[in-house]
Design an enzyme around this catalytic site. Structure first.
Site, mmCIF file in Angstrom:
data_model
loop_
_atom_site.group_PDB
_atom_site.id
_atom_site.type_symbol
_atom_site.label_atom_id
_atom_site.label_comp_id
_atom_site.label_asym_id
_atom_site.label_seq_id
_atom_site.Cartn_x
_atom_site.Cartn_y
_atom_site.Cartn_z
ATOM 1 N N CYS A 160 55.133 -14.956 -77.796
ATOM 2 C CA CYS A 160 54.126 -15.055 -79.202
ATOM 3 C C CYS A 160 52.868 -15.683 -78.646
ATOM 4 C CB CYS A 160 55.040 -16.118 -80.387
ATOM 5 S SG CYS A 160 55.810 -17.520 -79.453
ATOM 6 N N GLN A 173 51.466 -25.337 -80.121
ATOM 7 C CA GLN A 173 52.398 -24.155 -80.862
ATOM 8 C C GLN A 173 53.478 -25.146 -81.872
ATOM 9 O OE1 GLN A 173 52.883 -22.353 -76.256
ATOM 10 N NE2 GLN A 173 54.375 -22.042 -77.130
ATOM 11 N N LYS A 187 53.952 -17.372 -68.555
ATOM 12 C CA LYS A 187 54.181 -16.224 -69.145
ATOM 13 C C LYS A 187 52.644 -15.387 -69.543
ATOM 14 C CE LYS A 187 58.354 -17.212 -71.577
ATOM 15 N NZ LYS A 187 59.035 -17.861 -72.940
ATOM 16 N N HIS A 189 50.779 -20.896 -84.123
ATOM 17 C CA HIS A 189 50.469 -21.067 -82.844
ATOM 18 C C HIS A 189 48.871 -21.120 -82.945
ATOM 19 C CE1 HIS A 189 54.197 -21.267 -81.432
ATOM 20 N NE2 HIS A 189 54.122 -20.153 -80.421
HETATM 21 C C1 2RA Z 1 58.004 -21.269 -78.420
HETATM 22 N N1 2RA Z 1 56.761 -19.198 -77.128
HETATM 23 O O1 2RA Z 1 57.019 -21.207 -79.154
HETATM 24 C C2 2RA Z 1 58.085 -20.073 -77.524
HETATM 25 C C3 2RA Z 1 59.132 -19.092 -77.837
HETATM 26 N N2 2RA Z 1 59.222 -18.621 -79.051
HETATM 27 O O2 2RA Z 1 58.731 -22.049 -78.185
#
Ligand code: 2RA
Length: 335
Positions: free
Chosen positions: A128, A155, A212, A241
């Site tokens: 994401c 996030q 990533k 996010h």
């Molecule tokens: C998180 N990107 O935000 C990772 C997995 N969705 O935890």
């Protein structure tokens, strides 16, 4: 038309996939919901009917044309190949196959054509944070040649699934009631806090989550030399996010030209007049398809570089919508 399966239909992303299929009127003959034995038998409302969740088994994919997976990497590794062998095209939201050379990693607005070359009948949905970041960076890369990325992500707890959402909700209520807060999903309290560790540490000193963006960004942009250094932080935000980015380019760049390039790109909008209180926040993009970009300004440190802020709904564009958009590409071309 197609028969579509959703694996992990009862999870946060699986539920959002149903929403996206319905809202976008994706054409299909039948929709099959698959989940663990524990969830089998659950009845999920869809378009005025009730779909009964079936147990996920290796032979559950007969007659399935497209299988949307969002049940974790272990389930994808165990059942994805069975689905592919049965003739379904697997669109997998886990990290299980993302870096496999013979599995395309696709953001439809950026490299949609890559979805049509899937020799293993598996297509991977990016992480994401990668999707949200690249929705701002891809148009800038096309215009100015992306060289490097430095950033910090903020996030949402939805990145940890339904349990993450429930944890923040529980802790907020405990805080309001002046009760003790006992962390369970995260190593420390997430309410009124920030945790600079998502995923697991690697030998580089970065977490696998932070690595990533470099690895997936290079594959999606077909930019082998991309350098990206990011700190991924968990914050007490429900489901969108945010990423603060410094991006350096091969060619000179201006704020006006950057705004123009981003606004011309599908799936992302510029909201950028901070002097007049116009900037995008996680709440602004929640439950929306588009990612939003603001605070675009020349870097004070690097030449040919911009600082910017991008937000995106982690559950929607960061996972479910992107996967459904890949399915739409396949359906439109007859799989
Ligand atoms: C998180 N990107 O935000 C990772 C997995 N969705 O935890």
């Amino acid at each position: 038309m197609s028969t579509i399966a959703i694996v992990g239909a009862t999870g946060a992303v699986g539920q959002e996939m149903l929403e996206c299929l319905d809202q976008r009127n994706v054409p299909f003959d039948e929709l099959v919901l698959l989940a663990s034995a524990r969830s089998a038998g659950k009845r999920i409302p869809f378009r005025g009917q009730e779909l009964v969740v079936r147990e996920l088994t290796h032979d559950a994919f007969e007659g399935i044309d497209i299988a949307l997976f969002s049940a974790g990497g272990g389930i994808s590794k165990e059942f994805g190949p069975s689905a592919a062998k049965a003739g379904a095209v697997v669109i997998d939201n886990s990290s299980a196959f993302r870096m496999d050379a013979d599995v395309p990693l696709v953001v439809p607005e950026i490299n949609g054509d890559a979805a049509f070359n899937h020799p293993r009948n598996i297509i991977a949905n990016p992480n994401c944070t990668t999707i949200v970041s690249l929705m701002a960076l891809a148009p800038l890369h096309r215009a100015f040649g992306l060289k490097s990325v430095i950033g910090s992500s903020y996030q949402a707890v939805s990145g940890s699934g339904a349990q993450g959402i429930a944890e923040l909700d529980t802790q907020a209520k405990a805080y309001a009631a002046d009760e003790e807060i006992t962390p369970s999903v995260y190593p420390v309290q997430i309410f009124s806090n920030a945790i600079p560790l998502i995923g697991s540490m690697t030998e580089t000193g970065y977490t696998d989550e932070e690595m990533k963006l470099t690895k997936e960004g290079a594959k999606i942009l077909d930019l082998a030399g991309l350098k990206a250094s990011i700190t991924c932080v968990r914050v007490p935000v429900m489901r969108s996010h945010s990423v603060a980015i410094t991006a350096q380019f091969d060619r000179p760049v201006s704020v006006d030209a950057a705004r123009e390039a981003i606004d011309a790109f599908d799936g992302v909008q510029v909201i950028d007049d901070p002097a007049n209180g116009k900037f995008p926040t996680p709440l602004d993009c929640t439950n929306r398809d588009d990612c939003l970009v603001g605070r675009i300004r020349p870097s004070l440190v690097l030449d040919n570089a911009l600082d910017l802020w991008v937000v995106g709904d982690q559950v929607r564009k960061g996972a479910a919508l992107n996967a459904v958009q890949i399915a739409e590409l396949l359906i439109a071309r007859g799989n």
